[in-house]
Design an enzyme around this catalytic site. Sequence first.
Site, PDB file in Angstrom:
ATOM      1  N   GLU A   1       0.820  -1.212   0.000  1.00 58.21           N
ATOM      2  CA  GLU A   1       0.000   0.000   0.000  1.00 58.21           C
ATOM      3  C   GLU A   1       0.855   1.263   0.000  1.00 58.21           C
ATOM      4  OE1 GLU A   1      -3.075   0.374  -0.561  1.00 58.21           O
ATOM      5  OE2 GLU A   1      -3.607  -1.741  -0.562  1.00 58.21           O
TER       6      GLU A   1
ATOM      7  N   GLN B   1       0.707   6.907  -5.379  1.00 51.62           N
ATOM      8  CA  GLN B   1       1.203   7.694  -6.508  1.00 51.62           C
ATOM      9  C   GLN B   1       1.920   6.851  -7.561  1.00 51.62           C
ATOM     10  OE1 GLN B   1       0.480  10.984  -6.506  1.00 51.62           O
ATOM     11  NE2 GLN B   1      -0.373  10.920  -4.445  1.00 51.62           N
ATOM     12  N   THR B   2       1.735   5.519  -7.535  1.00 49.00           N
ATOM     13  CA  THR B   2       2.486   4.653  -8.441  1.00 49.00           C
ATOM     14  C   THR B   2       1.577   3.540  -8.959  1.00 49.00           C
ATOM     15  OG1 THR B   2       4.412   5.039  -7.008  1.00 49.00           O
ATOM     16  CG2 THR B   2       4.642   3.370  -8.714  1.00 49.00           C
TER      17      THR B   2
ATOM     18  N   GLY C   1      10.368   7.019  -6.477  1.00 48.07           N
ATOM     19  CA  GLY C   1      10.014   8.393  -6.143  1.00 48.07           C
ATOM     20  C   GLY C   1       9.370   8.528  -4.775  1.00 48.07           C
ATOM     21  N   TYR C   2       9.110   9.780  -4.386  1.00 54.84           N
ATOM     22  CA  TYR C   2       8.509  10.068  -3.076  1.00 54.84           C
ATOM     23  C   TYR C   2       9.258   9.280  -1.988  1.00 54.84           C
ATOM     24  CZ  TYR C   2       4.755  11.898  -6.011  1.00 54.84           C
ATOM     25  OH  TYR C   2       4.048  12.602  -6.949  1.00 54.84           O
TER      26      TYR C   2
ATOM     27  N   TYR D   1      -6.324   6.191   4.879  1.00 58.28           N
ATOM     28  CA  TYR D   1      -6.506   5.213   3.805  1.00 58.28           C
ATOM     29  C   TYR D   1      -5.646   3.981   4.051  1.00 58.28           C
ATOM     30  CZ  TYR D   1      -5.596   2.598  -0.349  1.00 58.28           C
ATOM     31  OH  TYR D   1      -5.421   1.549  -1.210  1.00 58.28           O
TER      32      TYR D   1
ATOM     33  N   ASP E   1      -9.591   6.106  -1.168  1.00 57.30           N
ATOM     34  CA  ASP E   1      -8.519   6.658  -1.998  1.00 57.30           C
ATOM     35  C   ASP E   1      -9.135   7.279  -3.244  1.00 57.30           C
ATOM     36  OD1 ASP E   1      -9.312   4.468  -3.486  1.00 57.30           O
ATOM     37  OD2 ASP E   1      -7.274   3.761  -3.896  1.00 57.30           O
TER      38      ASP E   1
ATOM     39  N   CYS F   1     -18.221   2.025 -19.070  1.00 58.40           N
ATOM     40  CA  CYS F   1     -19.495   1.836 -18.370  1.00 58.40           C
ATOM     41  C   CYS F   1     -20.198   0.508 -18.676  1.00 58.40           C
ATOM     42  CB  CYS F   1     -20.427   3.013 -18.648  1.00 58.40           C
ATOM     43  SG  CYS F   1     -19.794   4.576 -17.988  1.00 58.40           S
TER      44      CYS F   1
ATOM     45  N   CYS G   1     -19.260  -2.088 -16.193  1.00 62.24           N
ATOM     46  CA  CYS G   1     -19.319  -1.702 -14.779  1.00 62.24           C
ATOM     47  C   CYS G   1     -20.495  -2.369 -14.064  1.00 62.24           C
ATOM     48  CB  CYS G   1     -19.444  -0.188 -14.656  1.00 62.24           C
ATOM     49  SG  CYS G   1     -19.483   0.390 -12.934  1.00 62.24           S
TER      50      CYS G   1
END
Length: 364
Positions: free
Chosen positions: A48, A53-54, A92-93, A131, A149, A212, A215
């Site tokens: 998690e 962001q990935t 990153g991050y 989250y 999220d 859609c 879904c």
Amino acid sequence: MKPALTLNHADILPGIIQPLLTWYKGQASDRQLPWRLSPTPYHTWLSEIMLQQTRAAAVIPYYERFLAALPDIAALAAADDEMLMKLWQGLGYYSRARNLKKAAQVIVAEHGGRLPQEHKALLALPGIGRYTASAIGSIAWGKPWPAVDGNMLRVIMRVLACPEDIMAARTRTAVENALAPHYPTGSDASSLNQAFMDLGATVCLPHGTPHCPACPLQQLCLAHDNGQEQKYPVRAAAKPRRQEDRTILLLHQGAAYALHQRPAKGLLAGLWEFPNLPGRLSQQDIEAWLQCHGYRASRIKPLPAARHIFSHVEWHLSGWDIQLQADCLQTAECPASLFWASAAEISNTYSIPSAFTYYLPYIK
């Protein structure tokens, strides 16, 4: 302080639970992810954090390599910082990796090496927000905690045709509060949170036209009913990124290349970079800088330009390959902050953030 937000049409939400669970169980085998095959608390927590962001596809090799090197919380708590950053290189991050280790040390010291199961205790760990705490709790222990999220928000905002700004904390809180009374426990809690994740990633897409017809919530979705799927979710306009020019110096003598370690705080904190200067410098500017530091170059060659985007700043990069004369380093007034490493050491030991990897192919 604004009053708590109540979502319009929230009476629809109990009806989405079973269709989502049925859909998820029918398609789960099509989206096999390694952390789902062995959903221990540690595996869930690590995945998690990496997934923030990935994209999942990009995370898989990092996740597998990380677990091979640091197979449990105790190993993570004791990890060498340089190795930790190297394992994370490219994701990153980087504060996520630093917080993982800090949290692991707290878990070892205060929780007997096991992730705590109480929501409040999870939230007290570095790097774990609502989250992540809810995702860990539902997937690892079957807690009835909605993991709100971007994927869940997008699905809910479209189903309810809700005009609230999804970047506002009160909107996230309202979604969590509206869903919580209807959440199942046990394996269904895990499945439901992962159903939202998968639906948002594969069907109710953030960009372009959502799929859609595929879904399970199509018949319940107010946005679809009104042909307004792409009107939602509403997101406040982001501030424009600051743009900066940086000139990268691939400075080397023989097999030794110059590196610089960034400050312990701020952007890319503590990571290794190639020496770089503000602005887009010409060869004349580079020659003046070299002369100022007593360097004698046998070759100065321009490198291709590149661009790197952070969340709030955009770097426009230019580069120079600078071959120093033999024995130059013995007489030059080298900046004390420079460290010299071989190409093999840069590849295997030192963590170079993505902003500088555009120039790695020019190291030999």
